[in-house]
Design a protein around this motif. Structure first.
Motif, PDB file in Angstrom:
ATOM      1  N   THR A   1       0.834  -1.192   0.182  1.00 52.96           N
ATOM      2  CA  THR A   1       0.118  -0.263  -0.046  1.00 52.96           C
ATOM      3  C   THR A   1       0.882   1.310  -0.142  1.00 52.96           C
ATOM      4  O   THR A   1       0.587   2.280  -0.578  1.00 52.96           O
ATOM      5  N   CYS A   2       1.819   1.329   0.854  1.00 56.97           N
ATOM      6  CA  CYS A   2       2.791   2.441   0.716  1.00 56.97           C
ATOM      7  C   CYS A   2       3.874   2.471  -0.061  1.00 56.97           C
ATOM      8  O   CYS A   2       4.461   3.862  -0.368  1.00 56.97           O
ATOM      9  N   GLY A   3       4.113   1.514  -0.899  1.00 56.66           N
ATOM     10  CA  GLY A   3       4.846   1.366  -2.110  1.00 56.66           C
ATOM     11  C   GLY A   3       6.541   1.161  -1.672  1.00 56.66           C
ATOM     12  O   GLY A   3       7.331   1.036  -2.390  1.00 56.66           O
ATOM     13  N   GLN A   4       6.656   0.938  -0.421  1.00 57.39           N
ATOM     14  CA  GLN A   4       7.901   0.591   0.276  1.00 57.39           C
ATOM     15  C   GLN A   4       8.466  -0.736  -0.271  1.00 57.39           C
ATOM     16  O   GLN A   4       9.700  -1.053  -0.262  1.00 57.39           O
ATOM     17  N   LEU A   5       7.644  -1.757  -0.356  1.00 58.17           N
ATOM     18  CA  LEU A   5       8.090  -3.370  -0.595  1.00 58.17           C
ATOM     19  C   LEU A   5       7.275  -3.372  -2.022  1.00 58.17           C
ATOM     20  O   LEU A   5       6.144  -3.163  -2.393  1.00 58.17           O
ATOM     21  N   SER A   6       8.316  -3.976  -3.123  1.00 56.65           N
ATOM     22  CA  SER A   6       7.704  -4.401  -4.358  1.00 56.65           C
ATOM     23  C   SER A   6       8.221  -5.480  -4.739  1.00 56.65           C
ATOM     24  O   SER A   6       9.455  -5.921  -4.322  1.00 56.65           O
ATOM     25  N   ILE A   7       7.677  -6.372  -5.587  1.00 57.33           N
ATOM     26  CA  ILE A   7       7.998  -7.319  -6.572  1.00 57.33           C
ATOM     27  C   ILE A   7       7.771  -7.462  -7.899  1.00 57.33           C
ATOM     28  O   ILE A   7       6.741  -7.245  -8.214  1.00 57.33           O
ATOM     29  N   THR A   8       8.792  -7.455  -8.712  1.00 54.73           N
ATOM     30  CA  THR A   8       8.533  -7.770 -10.180  1.00 54.73           C
ATOM     31  C   THR A   8       8.836  -9.122 -10.765  1.00 54.73           C
ATOM     32  O   THR A   8       9.958  -9.776 -10.338  1.00 54.73           O
ATOM     33  N   VAL A   9       7.867  -9.463 -11.539  1.00 56.26           N
ATOM     34  CA  VAL A   9       7.871 -10.575 -12.389  1.00 56.26           C
ATOM     35  C   VAL A   9       7.741 -10.914 -13.802  1.00 56.26           C
ATOM     36  O   VAL A   9       7.364  -9.541 -14.232  1.00 56.26           O
ATOM     37  N   GLU A  10       8.318 -11.399 -14.374  1.00 56.05           N
ATOM     38  CA  GLU A  10       8.416 -11.671 -15.941  1.00 56.05           C
ATOM     39  C   GLU A  10       7.393 -12.734 -16.263  1.00 56.05           C
ATOM     40  O   GLU A  10       7.255 -13.917 -15.673  1.00 56.05           O
ATOM     41  N   GLY A  11       6.546 -12.530 -17.331  1.00 54.97           N
ATOM     42  CA  GLY A  11       5.724 -13.592 -18.179  1.00 54.97           C
ATOM     43  C   GLY A  11       4.450 -13.866 -17.588  1.00 54.97           C
ATOM     44  O   GLY A  11       4.052 -12.864 -16.328  1.00 54.97           O
ATOM     45  N   GLU A  12       3.720 -14.676 -17.985  1.00 53.31           N
ATOM     46  CA  GLU A  12       2.430 -14.821 -17.388  1.00 53.31           C
ATOM     47  C   GLU A  12       2.474 -15.867 -16.037  1.00 53.31           C
ATOM     48  O   GLU A  12       3.376 -16.664 -15.924  1.00 53.31           O
ATOM     49  N   PRO A  13       1.648 -15.862 -15.073  1.00 54.15           N
ATOM     50  CA  PRO A  13       1.447 -16.819 -14.047  1.00 54.15           C
ATOM     51  C   PRO A  13       1.506 -18.025 -14.526  1.00 54.15           C
ATOM     52  O   PRO A  13       0.654 -18.358 -15.516  1.00 54.15           O
ATOM     53  N   GLY A  14       2.134 -18.955 -13.679  1.00 56.44           N
ATOM     54  CA  GLY A  14       2.055 -20.561 -13.846  1.00 56.44           C
ATOM     55  C   GLY A  14       0.825 -20.983 -13.547  1.00 56.44           C
ATOM     56  O   GLY A  14       0.107 -22.062 -14.118  1.00 56.44           O
ATOM     57  N   GLY A  15      -0.126 -20.439 -12.581  1.00 59.59           N
ATOM     58  CA  GLY A  15      -1.374 -20.713 -11.936  1.00 59.59           C
ATOM     59  C   GLY A  15      -1.792 -19.500 -11.212  1.00 59.59           C
ATOM     60  O   GLY A  15      -1.028 -18.659 -10.434  1.00 59.59           O
TER      61      GLY A  15
ATOM     62  N   PHE B   1      -6.134  -8.638 -14.650  1.00 61.25           N
ATOM     63  CA  PHE B   1      -5.402  -9.532 -14.095  1.00 61.25           C
ATOM     64  C   PHE B   1      -6.250 -10.952 -14.307  1.00 61.25           C
ATOM     65  O   PHE B   1      -7.372 -11.173 -14.293  1.00 61.25           O
ATOM     66  N   PRO B   2      -5.517 -12.083 -14.970  1.00 62.23           N
ATOM     67  CA  PRO B   2      -6.243 -13.234 -15.228  1.00 62.23           C
ATOM     68  C   PRO B   2      -7.021 -13.850 -13.980  1.00 62.23           C
ATOM     69  O   PRO B   2      -6.556 -13.810 -12.784  1.00 62.23           O
ATOM     70  N   PRO B   3      -8.380 -14.391 -14.367  1.00 62.91           N
ATOM     71  CA  PRO B   3      -9.063 -15.010 -13.184  1.00 62.91           C
ATOM     72  C   PRO B   3      -8.394 -16.351 -12.655  1.00 62.91           C
ATOM     73  O   PRO B   3      -7.684 -16.923 -13.145  1.00 62.91           O
ATOM     74  N   PRO B   4      -9.043 -16.422 -11.384  1.00 56.59           N
ATOM     75  CA  PRO B   4      -8.355 -17.998 -10.843  1.00 56.59           C
ATOM     76  C   PRO B   4      -8.680 -19.180 -11.510  1.00 56.59           C
ATOM     77  O   PRO B   4      -9.710 -19.176 -12.312  1.00 56.59           O
ATOM     78  N   GLN B   5      -8.054 -20.184 -11.578  1.00 60.48           N
ATOM     79  CA  GLN B   5      -8.206 -21.660 -12.345  1.00 60.48           C
ATOM     80  C   GLN B   5      -8.336 -22.480 -11.180  1.00 60.48           C
ATOM     81  O   GLN B   5      -9.479 -23.477 -11.534  1.00 60.48           O
ATOM     82  N   ASP B   6      -8.276 -22.473  -9.942  1.00 61.01           N
ATOM     83  CA  ASP B   6      -8.495 -23.421  -9.190  1.00 61.01           C
ATOM     84  C   ASP B   6      -8.976 -22.760  -7.709  1.00 61.01           C
ATOM     85  O   ASP B   6      -8.467 -21.338  -7.475  1.00 61.01           O
TER      86      ASP B   6
END
Length: 134
Positions: free
Chosen positions: A9-23, A104-109
């Protein structure tokens, strides 16, 4: 290649990923409900590499099947952003809400349906499991 960044929420922590989610999935277990403060967790799994920016506080929890999960959250605003499973190298699960992307893609499971709130209705095509099938 598609790049996505999830942040607290505050922007202090982030994670960047590449590609589509595996699930992409939902978890209705009671631990996820208390962890998120919601009726379920909405998670997307990615393979590495990934880049984390900022400081994270960690909390390790043992799942029903004995696996240990290390949850990372922002020590400033408290938002849970991602977690990893001990013994599973290179993979990361990210809270979909942290992407702030309504497309963002919807849930599969959906797992732990035995704990799902009665008012939560699964979208068509979502595979539902009473417990965690893994």
């Amino acid at each position: 290649m598609l790049s996505r960044t999830a942040s607290c929420t505050c922007g202090q922590l982030s994670i960047t990923v590449e590609g589509e989610p595996g699930g992409v999935g939902l978890c209705h277990c009671l631990a996820c409900q208390t962890r998120t403060g919601s009726a379920f967790a909405y998670l997307a799994g990615f393979r590495g590499p990934y880049t984390v920016t900022g400081r994270a506080t960690e909390y390790v929890r043992t799942g029903d099947a004995g696996a240990s999960f290390c949850f990372r959250f922002c020590p400033v605003c408290g938002s849970t952003i991602y977690h990893t499973e001990e013994g599973v190298e290179g993979g990361v699960s990210i809270a979909v809400g942290a992407f702030a992307d309504p497309d963002f893609p919807p849930p599969q499971d959906s797992v732990y349906d035995c704990r799902r709130h009665g008012w939560v209705v699964m979208p068509e095509g979502v595979r539902v499991f009473d417990l965690d099938p893994e």
